[in-house]
Design a protein around this motif. Structure first.
Motif, PDB file in Angstrom:
ATOM      1  N   VAL A  21     102.149  26.445  29.991  1.00 30.33           N
ATOM      2  CA  VAL A  21     102.426  25.730  31.179  1.00 30.33           C
ATOM      3  C   VAL A  21     103.635  25.449  31.236  1.00 30.33           C
ATOM      4  N   LEU A  22     104.223  25.746  32.549  1.00 31.02           N
ATOM      5  CA  LEU A  22     105.694  25.205  32.794  1.00 31.02           C
ATOM      6  C   LEU A  22     105.680  24.128  33.584  1.00 31.02           C
ATOM      7  N   LEU A  23     106.693  23.109  33.157  1.00 29.86           N
ATOM      8  CA  LEU A  23     106.499  21.776  34.039  1.00 29.86           C
ATOM      9  C   LEU A  23     108.194  21.631  34.439  1.00 29.86           C
ATOM     10  N   LYS A  24     108.267  21.137  35.536  1.00 31.14           N
ATOM     11  CA  LYS A  24     109.490  21.069  36.099  1.00 31.14           C
ATOM     12  C   LYS A  24     109.760  19.342  36.035  1.00 31.14           C
ATOM     13  N   HIS A  25     110.856  19.106  35.667  1.00 29.35           N
ATOM     14  CA  HIS A  25     111.260  17.498  35.506  1.00 29.35           C
ATOM     15  C   HIS A  25     111.969  17.261  36.749  1.00 29.35           C
ATOM     16  N   GLU A  26     111.611  16.696  37.652  1.00 27.04           N
ATOM     17  CA  GLU A  26     112.453  16.322  38.886  1.00 27.04           C
ATOM     18  C   GLU A  26     113.436  15.195  38.839  1.00 27.04           C
ATOM     19  N   ALA A  27     112.818  14.101  38.071  1.00 35.03           N
ATOM     20  CA  ALA A  27     113.616  13.080  37.908  1.00 35.03           C
ATOM     21  C   ALA A  27     113.072  12.373  36.790  1.00 35.03           C
ATOM     22  N   PRO A  28     114.057  11.596  35.995  1.00 37.44           N
ATOM     23  CA  PRO A  28     113.659  10.880  34.674  1.00 37.44           C
ATOM     24  C   PRO A  28     112.389   9.931  35.009  1.00 37.44           C
ATOM     25  N   ASP A  29     112.317   9.341  36.109  1.00 38.07           N
ATOM     26  CA  ASP A  29     111.253   8.368  36.229  1.00 38.07           C
ATOM     27  C   ASP A  29     109.965   8.654  36.839  1.00 38.07           C
ATOM     28  N   GLN A  30     109.817  10.045  36.713  1.00 37.23           N
ATOM     29  CA  GLN A  30     108.771  10.748  37.512  1.00 37.23           C
ATOM     30  C   GLN A  30     107.813  11.538  36.362  1.00 37.23           C
ATOM     31  N   ASN A  31     106.620  11.863  36.672  1.00 37.89           N
ATOM     32  CA  ASN A  31     105.990  12.762  35.584  1.00 37.89           C
ATOM     33  C   ASN A  31     106.330  14.293  35.969  1.00 37.89           C
ATOM     34  N   PRO A  32     106.490  14.992  35.257  1.00 42.02           N
ATOM     35  CA  PRO A  32     106.771  16.527  35.317  1.00 42.02           C
ATOM     36  C   PRO A  32     105.586  17.130  36.237  1.00 42.02           C
ATOM     37  N   VAL A  33     106.099  18.227  37.113  1.00 38.07           N
ATOM     38  CA  VAL A  33     105.122  18.809  37.975  1.00 38.07           C
ATOM     39  C   VAL A  33     104.815  20.160  37.354  1.00 38.07           C
ATOM     40  N   PRO A  34     103.452  20.509  37.203  1.00 33.94           N
ATOM     41  CA  PRO A  34     103.435  21.943  36.998  1.00 33.94           C
ATOM     42  C   PRO A  34     103.925  23.064  37.855  1.00 33.94           C
ATOM     43  N   VAL A  35     104.599  23.927  37.387  1.00 34.64           N
ATOM     44  CA  VAL A  35     105.172  25.197  38.334  1.00 34.64           C
ATOM     45  C   VAL A  35     104.596  26.299  37.808  1.00 34.64           C
ATOM     46  N   ASP A  36     103.888  26.656  36.799  1.00 34.82           N
ATOM     47  CA  ASP A  36     103.292  27.740  36.353  1.00 34.82           C
ATOM     48  C   ASP A  36     102.474  27.723  35.416  1.00 34.82           C
ATOM     49  N   TYR A  37     101.536  28.693  35.065  1.00 34.95           N
ATOM     50  CA  TYR A  37     100.560  28.359  34.053  1.00 34.95           C
ATOM     51  C   TYR A  37      99.762  29.608  33.699  1.00 34.95           C
ATOM     52  N   ALA A  38      99.144  29.721  32.631  1.00 39.54           N
ATOM     53  CA  ALA A  38      98.352  30.769  32.157  1.00 39.54           C
ATOM     54  C   ALA A  38      97.201  30.994  33.281  1.00 39.54           C
ATOM     55  N   ALA A  39      97.003  32.469  33.410  1.00 42.39           N
ATOM     56  CA  ALA A  39      95.840  32.611  33.957  1.00 42.39           C
ATOM     57  C   ALA A  39      94.514  32.326  33.591  1.00 42.39           C
ATOM     58  N   GLY A  40      94.593  32.389  32.082  1.00 38.50           N
ATOM     59  CA  GLY A  40      93.435  32.458  31.310  1.00 38.50           C
ATOM     60  C   GLY A  40      94.107  32.044  29.634  1.00 38.50           C
ATOM     61  N   PRO A  41      93.184  31.632  28.963  1.00 37.47           N
ATOM     62  CA  PRO A  41      93.466  31.592  27.425  1.00 37.47           C
ATOM     63  C   PRO A  41      93.926  32.691  26.705  1.00 37.47           C
ATOM     64  N   MET A  42      94.676  32.622  25.712  1.00 35.74           N
ATOM     65  CA  MET A  42      95.425  33.475  24.995  1.00 35.74           C
ATOM     66  C   MET A  42      94.712  33.382  23.566  1.00 35.74           C
ATOM     67  N   PRO A  43      94.399  34.272  22.666  1.00 39.94           N
ATOM     68  CA  PRO A  43      94.015  34.101  21.390  1.00 39.94           C
ATOM     69  C   PRO A  43      94.647  33.388  20.385  1.00 39.94           C
ATOM     70  N   THR A  44      96.033  33.572  20.378  1.00 40.90           N
ATOM     71  CA  THR A  44      96.852  32.919  19.657  1.00 40.90           C
ATOM     72  C   THR A  44      97.969  31.975  19.958  1.00 40.90           C
ATOM     73  N   TYR A  45      98.571  31.125  19.272  1.00 42.31           N
ATOM     74  CA  TYR A  45      99.675  30.291  19.677  1.00 42.31           C
ATOM     75  C   TYR A  45     100.901  31.166  20.181  1.00 42.31           C
ATOM     76  N   THR A  46     101.115  32.108  19.244  1.00 36.47           N
ATOM     77  CA  THR A  46     102.257  33.001  19.297  1.00 36.47           C
ATOM     78  C   THR A  46     102.143  33.710  20.887  1.00 36.47           C
ATOM     79  N   ALA A  47     100.996  34.326  21.042  1.00 37.83           N
ATOM     80  CA  ALA A  47     100.787  35.083  22.331  1.00 37.83           C
ATOM     81  C   ALA A  47     101.026  34.224  23.703  1.00 37.83           C
ATOM     82  N   ALA A  48     100.586  33.068  23.373  1.00 37.62           N
ATOM     83  CA  ALA A  48     100.797  31.972  24.541  1.00 37.62           C
ATOM     84  C   ALA A  48     102.156  31.570  24.753  1.00 37.62           C
TER      85      ALA A  48
END
Length: 73
Positions: A21-48
């Motif tokens: 997942v890609l998270l965007k940090h808008e401001a230091p006092d706010q939680n990050p917002v997801p901007v993109d993510y995997a369509a499905g799981p990958m078989p290895t950490y490296t592939a992901a």
């Protein structure tokens, strides 16, 4: 110039299933917002991780094209 702070996270919600997942940090006092993510799981950490890096690069290229050529003043 605006700063774009994006974080790439790889998680293993189920053993053997890795998602990024890609998270965007808008401001230091706010939680990050997801901007993109995997369509499905990958078989290895490296592939992901590699898929997440590719998504991050596509995002950077898209933003560079929108911002125009880099020039020094």
């Amino acid at each position: 110039m605006k700063s774009h702070s994006i974080e790439l996270i790889v998680d293993e919600p189920i053993p053997g299933h890795y998602c990024w997942v890609l998270l965007k940090h808008e401001a230091p006092d706010q939680n990050p917002v997801p901007v993109d993510y995997a369509a499905g799981p990958m078989p290895t950490y490296t592939a992901a991780m590699m898929a997440g890096i590719a998504a991050l690069e596509r995002r950077a290229e898209s933003h560079a094209a929108q911002d125009g050529p880099n020039t020094l003043h």
